[in-house]
Each structure stands twice: as C-alpha cells, then as structure tokens.
Design an enzyme around this catalytic site. Sequence first.
Site, PDB file in Angstrom:
ATOM      1  N   ASP A   1      -1.325  -5.697   9.036  1.00  0.00           N
ATOM      2  CA  ASP A   1      -2.171  -4.619   8.873  1.00  0.00           C
ATOM      3  C   ASP A   1      -3.567  -5.273   8.358  1.00  0.00           C
ATOM      4  OD1 ASP A   1      -3.599  -2.312   7.851  1.00  0.00           O
ATOM      5  OD2 ASP A   1      -2.131  -1.765   6.483  1.00  0.00           O
ATOM      6  N   TRP A  26       0.766  -1.070  -0.084  1.00  0.00           N
ATOM      7  CA  TRP A  26      -0.147   0.032   0.170  1.00  0.00           C
ATOM      8  C   TRP A  26       0.923   1.304   0.262  1.00  0.00           C
ATOM      9  CZ3 TRP A  26      -1.725   2.759   4.858  1.00  0.00           C
ATOM     10  CH2 TRP A  26      -2.687   3.782   4.723  1.00  0.00           C
ATOM     11  N   LYS A  86     -13.575   0.095   5.172  1.00  0.00           N
ATOM     12  CA  LYS A  86     -14.188  -0.833   4.346  1.00  0.00           C
ATOM     13  C   LYS A  86     -15.324  -1.715   4.570  1.00  0.00           C
ATOM     14  CE  LYS A  86     -10.773   0.532   1.630  1.00  0.00           C
ATOM     15  NZ  LYS A  86     -10.016   1.462   2.404  1.00  0.00           N
TER      16      LYS A  86
END
Length: 502
Positions: free
Chosen positions: A311, A230, A347
Amino acid sequence: MMRLSIKDCDLRLTLDCIVSFISITKITLSISAPASTSKMASVSLPSIALSATRSFEDKCKDKTKSGCLFRSAFFGKEKHLSMKTQSHGRVTMAVATNTSRFDNITMAPPDPILGVSDAFKADTSEMKLNLGVGAYRTEELKPYVLKVVKKAENLMLERGENKEYLPIEGLAAFNKATAELLFGADNPILHQQRVATIQGLSGTGSLRVAAALIERYFPGAQVLISSPTWGNHKNIFNDARVPWSEYRYYDPKTVGLDYKGMIADIKAAPEGSFVLLHGCAHNPTGIDPTLEQWEKIADAIQEKNHIPFFDVAYQGFASGSLDEDASSVRLFAARGMELLVAQSFSKNLGLYAERVGAINVLCSSADAAVRVKSQLKRIARPMYSNPPVHGARIVANVVGNPDFFNEWKEEMEMMAGRIKSMRQKLYDNLSAKDKSGKDWSFVLKQIGMFSFTGLNKAQSDNMTDKWHVYMTKDGRITLAGLSAAKCEYLADAIIDSYHNVS
C-alpha cells in the site's frame, strides 16, 4: 400501505376497535355487501381525534372475546385484521402507517477517523487542534492546493478537454505515468509489459479491487496485516470476505518496530498468504524498516512463497523523494517477485477529493499481466464502471510535462520539509519541558505525516477532553496538521496526558 380485512363484522364494531389509531392515520373503508347483492360502498374517514378511555389494544382484545378474531401489525408481526360475527357484511381497510421495511437496520458506529473532524468542528475552544485526519495543512493550518496542480488544471481548461467516459481501466496516460513513478521509468519490467495497471478510486478503491481479485482467484488465502494498521484496511478485506490475520509490527516498549516479531509471524503464516506492507511512512506509526530489514522481510516472504501486497499512499510525501519512497517496492520487484501495489495521489499531489489512484499487479510474464488486467477490469465494471477523469489528467499532465514535474518535486520537498520541522520542534519542546528523563527520540525516528505518541485510549481522551487536541484513540497524531505556534501547547498536552493519566 397496509391492508386490513374484517369479515362479517358490523361497522360500529370496526370503528370501536380502531378508535385510538384513527387520530393519527387516514383510513379508507371499502364495504362489500353479502353475496346476494351486488352493491359496494366506500367510506373515507378523515384523521380526526376520537376520545377513548381504553387503549386500542385493550378494546380489540375485548372484541375478540365477543367472537371477533383480531390480528394486528400494530402489536406484532401480523399484518392482517379479521373479525367475524353472524352478519354477512365485509369491510376492507387500507391503513397508512409509519412502519418501515428498514426498521431492522441498526445505526452504524461513527468512523473512528472521520468522526474526529466532526467532533473538532463542534468544539468552540480557541485552543482546539485537529491532528486526526491525514491531510496536509499550511503553517496557518489551512488546506493547501499545490501550485503545479493549478497550472495543470489551467492547461486542461485551455485545451477544452471533454468529460466523456474513460475506459474501464482508466486514462492510458495516467496508467503509464503512475507505473513509471512507482517502478522507475527505465525498469525492465515495464518494457517487458509484465505490469497490469488500472486506475482506481484512490488508495481505498484500488485496495478494494485487489481484495476482490484475491477473493475470486485465491480462495481461502489470507492477508497478513500489520498490528496496528490504517483503520480502513480491515474494513476493506472484511467487505470483500477475505480472511486476514495480524503480524507484529509496533513495539510499545521501544515505540519502534518489532522486527523480530514481524519476521516470526510472516514465517508462521500459511504458505501462499498475502502480506500487506506499507511501502513508506507506515500508517499509523510512522515507523519504517531500514533497507537492510526490508531485505530480510523479502527473504521471509520468498521462503514461505507468500505474495507481497504494498500500500503506497505517500510516495514522495514521506522523505521528499519519489525514488527513495519507492525503494521498498523496487527492491522486491528486482528479486523477480510477483506482487500487488495500490497507489494514491491524495497526499503527494493534494488530490484528496479527486479520488485518483491505481492498482498494479506485477506478473512473471506479459501473458499473465494481460489476463490479470482483464479480470481487474471485470471486477471494476460492476463496482464503479469507470474512474473519474479530472484527477487522472492532472497527474498525467504533471508527470508528462518536465517543467511541471520538477515543480511538483520541489513542492513535495517543501511539504515533507515542513512536516520534518514540526517533528523536530515537537521533540525539542518535549525534551525541554519533560523533567522525568523520558526518552522522546522516537518522535525523530519516525517518518511521514504521522507520529505514534504511545498514548493509550484514556490518555488520548485526556488530550481531547482537557486540551482540545483531536486525535485518533490509538495515540496517532498528524504532524501535517501542526503549526510551529502550536508545538509548545501540544508538548504540554502530551506530557500531562502521559504522566498524569494511566
């Protein structure tokens, strides 16, 4: 405001020197007499244009040849103007200018992810498609607020809950709920109170607090980051002054996992390194290890006495199952390993703007967890003081209410299911339209909202410039931003870019 001083120089000479500058500024002259007198005059000159045939700089250079010493902030770094003659008058000028103390600050480059949306908005084409930012969209490509979130918010309004500050560690009900979602409500480590949890500012803020903990209490330790990862991971550790290096992850030949390279790099890293792992739905590739591979990865990390750092940004959003998407973290925890986990609810609950997440540190003892939590709070206090309450209450209400919780799981399955259907439909179109024999099956093997297309920067540029498909330059597309109606168009764009642009 800049102060210029002119000593022993007559007023006519002074005015002559500043004739070109006076047209754009307002100058106040304070004139002091020689020491033998006590009178002082102040003269204010309005911003009027005076004609001049030579530049300000040239005039002042001429005057310095006549016995006047000139230093100017306008042509260098000096901030003092001094001129001397045989007379005994003194002139002091205060000059307002457009110079700034921040002139040495350069323009920052645009964010490679968020900048995609800005470019998309400026495009007037009816065919444009935004596959850059990781946010869920409906089939009509509209933002989606979960129904259960609306119900939780209505419940909050009915209760008339206040907006008082939260403690530094955040909302207690949220911290309990998020740890149980991650590790499992019946996990012994929670009953043993071995997990230090504080609410963070979504995933980014939680990662940043953890990075500060590493910098402060593990000086010199490096973080291993997957290649690619990311885009914000490197920024976070750079900002925290934590050194990092990369381990192999993506294999461009197979558009899959470079498992052997990953294991080799983990084993080659200095002992006691932190290994940053994507718990599920790897961003940007969408490529996850199998459970068997996760076991071998855990072996390699334990062998080198590394510390796993997960993560977890997509729990429940990748497969549609909260438990399945947390299986990697729970596997490591079951081995008795100490580890860190950053969580986000952007999300899976669609709480993008609420910035709600957590940092969890699993310790070997309850005593260690208490001390770690105290230091996490100490780090958070000067960073953001305490976290926002609204999103945390939504999470606590959804998880704490059995009816809401079941409804949430159904909506997660719906969102994950739509993304899976887009993945299948895109693969079907690619396979049907591309007559070259290329194997596009990697699209189906990936998981989550992202797909790594394998397109390079030039090919990605073609996607945008020719086809008005906006994506990150590493070839990542967001399938959550795709609709069934646009799948064929996207397949045409990918095939054209792949075969006709090198």
